[in-house]
Design a protein around this motif. Structure first.
Motif, PDB file in Angstrom:
ATOM      1  N   ALA A   1      -5.787   4.654  10.408  1.00 52.37           N
ATOM      2  CA  ALA A   1      -4.883   4.458   9.275  1.00 52.37           C
ATOM      3  C   ALA A   1      -4.241   5.768   8.846  1.00 52.37           C
ATOM      4  O   ALA A   1      -3.055   5.795   8.474  1.00 52.37           O
ATOM      5  N   THR A   2      -4.992   6.858   8.906  1.00 49.58           N
ATOM      6  CA  THR A   2      -4.423   8.152   8.507  1.00 49.58           C
ATOM      7  C   THR A   2      -3.331   8.597   9.470  1.00 49.58           C
ATOM      8  O   THR A   2      -2.343   9.218   9.054  1.00 49.58           O
TER       9      THR A   2
ATOM     10  N   GLN B   1       3.211   3.693   9.510  1.00 47.60           N
ATOM     11  CA  GLN B   1       3.703   2.588   8.672  1.00 47.60           C
ATOM     12  C   GLN B   1       2.849   2.436   7.407  1.00 47.60           C
ATOM     13  O   GLN B   1       2.212   1.418   7.168  1.00 47.60           O
ATOM     14  N   TRP B   2       2.843   3.473   6.599  1.00 46.91           N
ATOM     15  CA  TRP B   2       2.224   3.358   5.280  1.00 46.91           C
ATOM     16  C   TRP B   2       3.154   2.637   4.317  1.00 46.91           C
ATOM     17  O   TRP B   2       2.705   1.897   3.443  1.00 46.91           O
ATOM     18  N   SER B   3       4.428   2.858   4.473  1.00 52.07           N
ATOM     19  CA  SER B   3       5.426   2.137   3.674  1.00 52.07           C
ATOM     20  C   SER B   3       6.567   1.740   4.600  1.00 52.07           C
ATOM     21  O   SER B   3       7.021   2.535   5.419  1.00 52.07           O
TER      22      SER B   3
ATOM     23  N   GLY C   1       5.126   7.421   6.818  1.00 47.00           N
ATOM     24  CA  GLY C   1       3.687   7.640   6.858  1.00 47.00           C
ATOM     25  C   GLY C   1       3.295   8.842   6.034  1.00 47.00           C
ATOM     26  O   GLY C   1       4.082   9.361   5.227  1.00 47.00           O
ATOM     27  N   LEU C   2       2.072   9.300   6.228  1.00 47.73           N
ATOM     28  CA  LEU C   2       1.608  10.477   5.492  1.00 47.73           C
ATOM     29  C   LEU C   2       2.142  11.769   6.075  1.00 47.73           C
ATOM     30  O   LEU C   2       2.168  12.798   5.381  1.00 47.73           O
TER      31      LEU C   2
ATOM     32  N   VAL D   1      -5.915   5.001  -0.216  1.00 50.57           N
ATOM     33  CA  VAL D   1      -4.990   3.902   0.068  1.00 50.57           C
ATOM     34  C   VAL D   1      -4.525   3.246  -1.227  1.00 50.57           C
ATOM     35  O   VAL D   1      -3.336   2.884  -1.373  1.00 50.57           O
TER      36      VAL D   1
ATOM     37  N   PHE E   1      -1.843   5.388  -2.962  1.00 57.21           N
ATOM     38  CA  PHE E   1      -0.542   5.257  -2.295  1.00 57.21           C
ATOM     39  C   PHE E   1       0.079   3.898  -2.596  1.00 57.21           C
ATOM     40  O   PHE E   1       1.307   3.799  -2.798  1.00 57.21           O
TER      41      PHE E   1
ATOM     42  N   ALA F   1      -0.564   0.179   7.633  1.00 60.03           N
ATOM     43  CA  ALA F   1      -1.618   1.191   7.498  1.00 60.03           C
ATOM     44  C   ALA F   1      -2.428   0.996   6.221  1.00 60.03           C
ATOM     45  O   ALA F   1      -3.619   1.335   6.192  1.00 60.03           O
ATOM     46  N   LEU F   2      -1.832   0.462   5.168  1.00 57.39           N
ATOM     47  CA  LEU F   2      -2.571   0.239   3.925  1.00 57.39           C
ATOM     48  C   LEU F   2      -3.680  -0.788   4.116  1.00 57.39           C
ATOM     49  O   LEU F   2      -4.815  -0.586   3.661  1.00 57.39           O
TER      50      LEU F   2
ATOM     51  N   GLY G   1      -6.431   0.671   6.214  1.00 53.55           N
ATOM     52  CA  GLY G   1      -7.242   1.597   5.423  1.00 53.55           C
ATOM     53  C   GLY G   1      -8.186   0.888   4.476  1.00 53.55           C
ATOM     54  O   GLY G   1      -9.348   1.297   4.320  1.00 53.55           O
TER      55      GLY G   1
END
Length: 261
Positions: free
Chosen positions: A24-25, A29-31, A48-49, A136, A139, A174-175, A178
């Motif tokens: 996930a880190t 594709q976190w958003s 992403g991060l 997570v 974010f 990714a959220l 996580g």
């Protein structure tokens, strides 16, 4: 056997959880871009991060890393720190828990040492899972806040019409990875802590108990109840009558008809 199974299952669940946290880190594709008001678009943005990417309709994807540290939002830096701390704690916990497994013998290591190592790794797994879930969640909260602020800015005074000019972002894959990975790491840590109780040796204290004979002897007879005190019997100085049926005291207290002859 149950303790070994609980410890092994906790180790495997924690291992899967730490692997999910690392995945996930590293995911981009976190958003992702919200396509609710604009389902047909030539480009698709996701962040992403560590970098932001643009995917065109032709299939070509271009990513650009964040080459600045001070220019990033404070919340993004906090999420980075939480995820990194969770990964480091998880890696240390995995190393400790490997040596703490009951099925692995290293020299003359006692069960008490393995129990302490199991408890330590379990606590570190729990902290690692909490760090991942917290990162997570922070974010996700930032995404929700920016989403509604962008929605409010998109409204104009012309009859409340929505102008789809500003890009809005929603939850990425990714959220969810996580959240699940942090939960698995947390559950694995709890199982390791539970297994620690079975590995700890039980301390048994043997206390000597002395039993003393009672100082009062009670003698029962068919004719009534009489108690005599002392350790010795006082019946040996008494005369026996009628073949042992009566004693001298019974004869004196209850004379029979033959006594008057």
């Amino acid at each position: 056997m149950a303790v070994t199974a609980c410890q092994g299952l906790g180790f495997v669940v924690s291992l899967i959880g730490i692997a999910g946290v690392i995945a996930a880190t590293c995911m981009d594709q976190w958003s992702t871009q919200d396509l609710y008001n604009n389902p047909v678009t030539a480009v698709f943005n996701y962040q992403g991060l560590w970098r932001s990417c643009v995917r065109e309709s032709s299939g070509f994807t271009e990513c650009r890393g964040y080459f600045t540290l001070l220019g990033l939002p404070a919340m993004l830096q906090a999420v980075r720190a939480l995820m990194i701390v969770g990964i480091v704690l998880g890696a240390i916990s995995l190393l400790v828990s490997i040596f703490a497994l009951k099925c692995i013998r290293i020299g003359s290591m006692e069960d008490s040492a393995k129990a302490n190592m199991t408890l330590t790794s379990g606590i570190m797994f729990i902290v690692s899972g909490l760090c991942a879930i917290a990162g997570v969640s922070v974010f996700a909260n930032m995404l929700v806040t920016n989403f509604w602020m962008s929605t409010a800015n998109m409204y104009t005074g012309m009859g409340g019409m929505v102008q789809t000019v500003q890009t809005r972002y929603t939850f990425g894959a990714a959220l969810f990875v996580g959240w699940v990975a942090g939960g698995l790491t947390l559950i694995g840590g709890v199982m390791m802590c539970i297994a620690c109780r079975g590995l700890a040796p039980e301390e048994t204290n043997y206390k000597a108990v002395s039993y003393h004979a009672s100082g009062h002897n009670v003698a029962y007879k068919t004719g009534g109840f009489k108690a005599s005190t002392g350790f010795g019997s006082n019946t040996k100085n008494k005369k026996i009558y009628d073949g042992g049926a009566r004693t001298e005291e019974d004869v004196q207290s209850h004379p029979s008809k033959y006594d008057y002859v």
